[in-house]
Design a protein around this motif. Structure first.
Motif, PDB file in Angstrom:
ATOM      1  N   ASN A  95      -6.014  -5.513  12.644  1.00  0.00           N
ATOM      2  CA  ASN A  95      -5.085  -5.789  13.737  1.00  0.00           C
ATOM      3  C   ASN A  95      -4.078  -6.866  13.334  1.00  0.00           C
ATOM      4  OD1 ASN A  95      -4.258  -4.935  16.271  1.00  0.00           O
ATOM      5  ND2 ASN A  95      -5.205  -6.691  17.277  1.00  0.00           N
ATOM      6  N   VAL A  96      -3.866  -7.043  12.024  1.00  0.00           N
ATOM      7  CA  VAL A  96      -2.862  -7.991  11.548  1.00  0.00           C
ATOM      8  C   VAL A  96      -1.517  -7.573  12.129  1.00  0.00           C
ATOM      9  CG1 VAL A  96      -1.649  -8.852   9.515  1.00  0.00           C
ATOM     10  CG2 VAL A  96      -4.124  -8.513   9.437  1.00  0.00           C
ATOM     11  N   ASN A  97      -0.861  -8.499  12.811  1.00  0.00           N
ATOM     12  CA  ASN A  97       0.416  -8.246  13.494  1.00  0.00           C
ATOM     13  C   ASN A  97       0.319  -7.067  14.462  1.00  0.00           C
ATOM     14  OD1 ASN A  97       1.899 -10.396  12.356  1.00  0.00           O
ATOM     15  ND2 ASN A  97       2.069  -9.233  10.460  1.00  0.00           N
ATOM     16  N   TYR A  98      -0.867  -6.894  15.044  1.00  0.00           N
ATOM     17  CA  TYR A  98      -1.143  -5.873  16.054  1.00  0.00           C
ATOM     18  C   TYR A  98      -1.015  -4.448  15.512  1.00  0.00           C
ATOM     19  CZ  TYR A  98      -0.898  -9.901  19.083  1.00  0.00           C
ATOM     20  OH  TYR A  98      -1.108 -11.130  19.641  1.00  0.00           O
ATOM     21  N   GLY A  99      -1.502  -4.238  14.301  1.00  0.00           N
ATOM     22  CA  GLY A  99      -1.457  -2.917  13.688  1.00  0.00           C
ATOM     23  C   GLY A  99      -2.316  -1.887  14.386  1.00  0.00           C
TER      24      GLY A  99
ATOM     25  N   LEU B 127      -0.908   1.464  12.798  1.00  0.00           N
ATOM     26  CA  LEU B 127      -1.412   2.011  11.545  1.00  0.00           C
ATOM     27  C   LEU B 127      -2.066   3.359  11.819  1.00  0.00           C
ATOM     28  CD1 LEU B 127      -3.100  -1.197  10.107  1.00  0.00           C
ATOM     29  CD2 LEU B 127      -1.049  -0.092   9.220  1.00  0.00           C
ATOM     30  N   LEU B 128      -1.869   4.304  10.913  1.00  0.00           N
ATOM     31  CA  LEU B 128      -2.512   5.617  11.049  1.00  0.00           C
ATOM     32  C   LEU B 128      -3.546   5.852   9.963  1.00  0.00           C
ATOM     33  CD1 LEU B 128       0.249   8.221  11.996  1.00  0.00           C
ATOM     34  CD2 LEU B 128      -1.640   7.407  13.378  1.00  0.00           C
TER      35      LEU B 128
ATOM     36  N   ILE C 222      18.880  -1.294  13.299  1.00  0.00           N
ATOM     37  CA  ILE C 222      17.597  -1.384  12.601  1.00  0.00           C
ATOM     38  C   ILE C 222      16.659  -2.373  13.285  1.00  0.00           C
ATOM     39  CG2 ILE C 222      16.493  -1.884  10.402  1.00  0.00           C
ATOM     40  CD1 ILE C 222      19.122  -1.020   9.080  1.00  0.00           C
ATOM     41  N   TYR C 223      15.419  -1.916  13.493  1.00  0.00           N
ATOM     42  CA  TYR C 223      14.361  -2.742  14.070  1.00  0.00           C
ATOM     43  C   TYR C 223      13.235  -2.868  13.055  1.00  0.00           C
ATOM     44  CZ  TYR C 223      16.743  -2.059  18.499  1.00  0.00           C
ATOM     45  OH  TYR C 223      17.682  -2.054  19.488  1.00  0.00           O
ATOM     46  N   ALA C 224      12.564  -4.001  13.069  1.00  0.00           N
ATOM     47  CA  ALA C 224      11.485  -4.245  12.111  1.00  0.00           C
ATOM     48  C   ALA C 224      10.145  -4.281  12.837  1.00  0.00           C
ATOM     49  CB  ALA C 224      11.713  -5.566  11.391  1.00  0.00           C
ATOM     50  N   ALA C 225       9.094  -3.914  12.119  1.00  0.00           N
ATOM     51  CA  ALA C 225       7.729  -3.977  12.629  1.00  0.00           C
ATOM     52  C   ALA C 225       6.839  -4.523  11.533  1.00  0.00           C
ATOM     53  CB  ALA C 225       7.247  -2.594  13.033  1.00  0.00           C
ATOM     54  N   GLY C 226       5.881  -5.315  11.931  1.00  0.00           N
ATOM     55  CA  GLY C 226       4.890  -5.762  10.952  1.00  0.00           C
ATOM     56  C   GLY C 226       5.250  -7.075  10.306  1.00  0.00           C
ATOM     57  N   PRO C 227       4.738  -7.312   9.128  1.00  0.00           N
ATOM     58  CA  PRO C 227       4.018  -6.420   8.238  1.00  0.00           C
ATOM     59  C   PRO C 227       2.625  -6.077   8.764  1.00  0.00           C
ATOM     60  CG  PRO C 227       4.016  -8.621   7.334  1.00  0.00           C
ATOM     61  CD  PRO C 227       4.878  -8.659   8.563  1.00  0.00           C
ATOM     62  N   LEU C 228       2.193  -4.880   8.455  1.00  0.00           N
ATOM     63  CA  LEU C 228       0.893  -4.380   8.891  1.00  0.00           C
ATOM     64  C   LEU C 228      -0.026  -4.299   7.678  1.00  0.00           C
ATOM     65  CD1 LEU C 228       2.248  -1.500  11.127  1.00  0.00           C
ATOM     66  CD2 LEU C 228       1.696  -3.820  11.817  1.00  0.00           C
ATOM     67  N   ALA C 229      -1.340  -4.231   7.929  1.00  0.00           N
ATOM     68  CA  ALA C 229      -2.264  -4.233   6.788  1.00  0.00           C
ATOM     69  C   ALA C 229      -3.542  -3.458   7.064  1.00  0.00           C
ATOM     70  CB  ALA C 229      -2.618  -5.663   6.418  1.00  0.00           C
ATOM     71  N   PHE C 230      -4.013  -2.794   6.012  1.00  0.00           N
ATOM     72  CA  PHE C 230      -5.358  -2.253   5.946  1.00  0.00           C
ATOM     73  C   PHE C 230      -6.180  -3.279   5.171  1.00  0.00           C
ATOM     74  CE2 PHE C 230      -2.915   1.572   6.620  1.00  0.00           C
ATOM     75  CZ  PHE C 230      -3.739   2.362   7.397  1.00  0.00           C
ATOM     76  N   ARG C 231      -7.493  -3.152   5.227  1.00  0.00           N
ATOM     77  CA  ARG C 231      -8.332  -4.048   4.419  1.00  0.00           C
ATOM     78  C   ARG C 231      -9.270  -3.203   3.577  1.00  0.00           C
ATOM     79  NH1 ARG C 231     -13.565  -4.645   5.816  1.00  0.00           N
ATOM     80  NH2 ARG C 231     -14.214  -4.130   7.918  1.00  0.00           N
ATOM     81  N   PRO C 232      -9.801  -3.796   2.497  1.00  0.00           N
ATOM     82  CA  PRO C 232     -10.732  -3.045   1.659  1.00  0.00           C
ATOM     83  C   PRO C 232     -11.988  -2.642   2.439  1.00  0.00           C
ATOM     84  CG  PRO C 232      -9.949  -4.994   0.515  1.00  0.00           C
ATOM     85  CD  PRO C 232      -9.483  -5.110   1.939  1.00  0.00           C
ATOM     86  N   ALA C 233     -12.520  -1.493   2.099  1.00  0.00           N
ATOM     87  CA  ALA C 233     -13.739  -1.013   2.748  1.00  0.00           C
ATOM     88  C   ALA C 233     -14.943  -1.871   2.343  1.00  0.00           C
ATOM     89  CB  ALA C 233     -13.985   0.445   2.389  1.00  0.00           C
ATOM     90  N   HIS C 234     -14.966  -2.334   1.100  1.00  0.00           N
ATOM     91  CA  HIS C 234     -16.075  -3.155   0.611  1.00  0.00           C
ATOM     92  C   HIS C 234     -15.521  -4.358  -0.116  1.00  0.00           C
ATOM     93  CE1 HIS C 234     -18.885  -0.005   1.660  1.00  0.00           C
ATOM     94  NE2 HIS C 234     -18.100   0.862   1.009  1.00  0.00           N
TER      95      HIS C 234
ATOM     96  N   LEU D 289       0.843  -1.193   0.000  1.00  0.00           N
ATOM     97  CA  LEU D 289       0.000   0.000   0.000  1.00  0.00           C
ATOM     98  C   LEU D 289       0.885   1.253   0.000  1.00  0.00           C
ATOM     99  CD1 LEU D 289      -2.949   0.874   0.065  1.00  0.00           C
ATOM    100  CD2 LEU D 289      -2.830   0.825   2.537  1.00  0.00           C
ATOM    101  N   PRO D 290       1.036   1.895  -1.165  1.00  0.00           N
ATOM    102  CA  PRO D 290       1.895   3.080  -1.242  1.00  0.00           C
ATOM    103  C   PRO D 290       1.357   4.229  -0.393  1.00  0.00           C
ATOM    104  CG  PRO D 290       1.288   2.298  -3.438  1.00  0.00           C
ATOM    105  CD  PRO D 290       0.453   1.545  -2.449  1.00  0.00           C
ATOM    106  N   SER D 291       2.279   4.976   0.206  1.00  0.00           N
ATOM    107  CA  SER D 291       1.988   6.207   0.953  1.00  0.00           C
ATOM    108  C   SER D 291       1.125   6.014   2.190  1.00  0.00           C
ATOM    109  CB  SER D 291       1.354   7.256   0.044  1.00  0.00           C
ATOM    110  OG  SER D 291       2.207   7.531  -1.033  1.00  0.00           O
ATOM    111  N   ALA D 292       1.033   4.793   2.696  1.00  0.00           N
ATOM    112  CA  ALA D 292       0.304   4.568   3.951  1.00  0.00           C
ATOM    113  C   ALA D 292       1.104   5.194   5.091  1.00  0.00           C
ATOM    114  CB  ALA D 292       0.120   3.073   4.186  1.00  0.00           C
ATOM    115  N   LYS D 293       0.402   5.598   6.140  1.00  0.00           N
ATOM    116  CA  LYS D 293       1.076   6.215   7.284  1.00  0.00           C
ATOM    117  C   LYS D 293       0.986   5.311   8.501  1.00  0.00           C
ATOM    118  CE  LYS D 293       0.593  11.014   5.919  1.00  0.00           C
ATOM    119  NZ  LYS D 293       0.023  12.313   6.259  1.00  0.00           N
ATOM    120  N   VAL D 294       2.102   5.248   9.235  1.00  0.00           N
ATOM    121  CA  VAL D 294       2.163   4.522  10.497  1.00  0.00           C
ATOM    122  C   VAL D 294       2.761   5.461  11.539  1.00  0.00           C
ATOM    123  CG1 VAL D 294       2.403   2.252   9.412  1.00  0.00           C
ATOM    124  CG2 VAL D 294       4.450   3.542  10.020  1.00  0.00           C
ATOM    125  N   SER D 295       2.587   5.111  12.802  1.00  0.00           N
ATOM    126  CA  SER D 295       3.180   5.900  13.876  1.00  0.00           C
ATOM    127  C   SER D 295       4.016   5.001  14.761  1.00  0.00           C
ATOM    128  CB  SER D 295       2.090   6.574  14.717  1.00  0.00           C
ATOM    129  OG  SER D 295       1.411   5.610  15.487  1.00  0.00           O
TER     130      SER D 295
END
Length: 175
Positions: free
Chosen positions: A130-134, A117-118, A156-168, A64-70
């Motif tokens: 909440n995939v991988n506690y997003g 996830l933001l 370097i530390y890694a997180a995720g992978p995280l995910a959004f899901r489709p709205a419909h 997912l390009p340009s997604a924001k995380v915090s």
């Protein structure tokens, strides 16, 4: 007799260390450069495939390009001592140096920091999962990965992978 050498003595005392050591014959050694350790967070954000919504599966997921995380880190008194929002690149990957995160804020980023996830710029895939506690906050994983080149020292530390899901998603037929 002591007053005769006083101007010379004052001159030697006022010379910089490099000139003084040259005049006396002692090789000058510059102070060592101290490389400041930089903590870096990296990971990837996906759009989950409709066939796997409701699970933690990322089979068929697309970056997912340009997604924001915090990222937020808490100190030893459980207070937020560091916060940063990061935007993924065109392939959904984020690499974020955490400038300002110091050892006095947190001892170990794996214990004190969480990634969440933001937002998603894609209106078709913008529901948090909440995939991988997003949503709850994914813990950083230390993989003993370091970059040390030319005065740059990154842990370097890694997180995720995280995910959004489709709205419909189209309804699934089970027959």
């Amino acid at each position: 007799m002591a007053t005769r050498y006083l101007p010379l003595l004052l001159l030697l005392l006022l010379l910089p260390a490099s000139l003084f050591s040259f005049a006396v014959g002692i090789p000058y050694q510059a102070p060592e450069k101290t490389e400041e350790k930089v903590v870096v967070m990296e990971g990837i954000v996906y759009c989950q495939n409709c066939t796997h919504v409701g699970s933690w599966s990322l089979a068929g997921a697309k970056p997912l390009p340009s997604a924001k995380v915090s990222i937020s880190c808490k100190d030893h008194k459980n207070r937020v001592s560091f916060y940063k929002a990061v935007q993924a690149n065109g392939e959904g990957f984020f690499y974020a140096p955490l400038a300002g995160l110091k050892d006095y804020h947190v001892k170990r980023p794996t214990d004190a920091c969480l990634v969440r996830l933001l937002s998603s710029p894609d209106a078709r895939c913008n529901v948090l999962t909440n995939v991988n506690y997003g949503i709850e906050g994914a813990r950083l994983q230390g993989k003993n990965k370091r970059i040390t080149t030319g005065g740059y020292n990154a842990e370097i530390y890694a997180a995720g992978p995280l995910a959004f899901r489709p709205a419909h998603c189209p309804p699934r037929t089970l027959y």
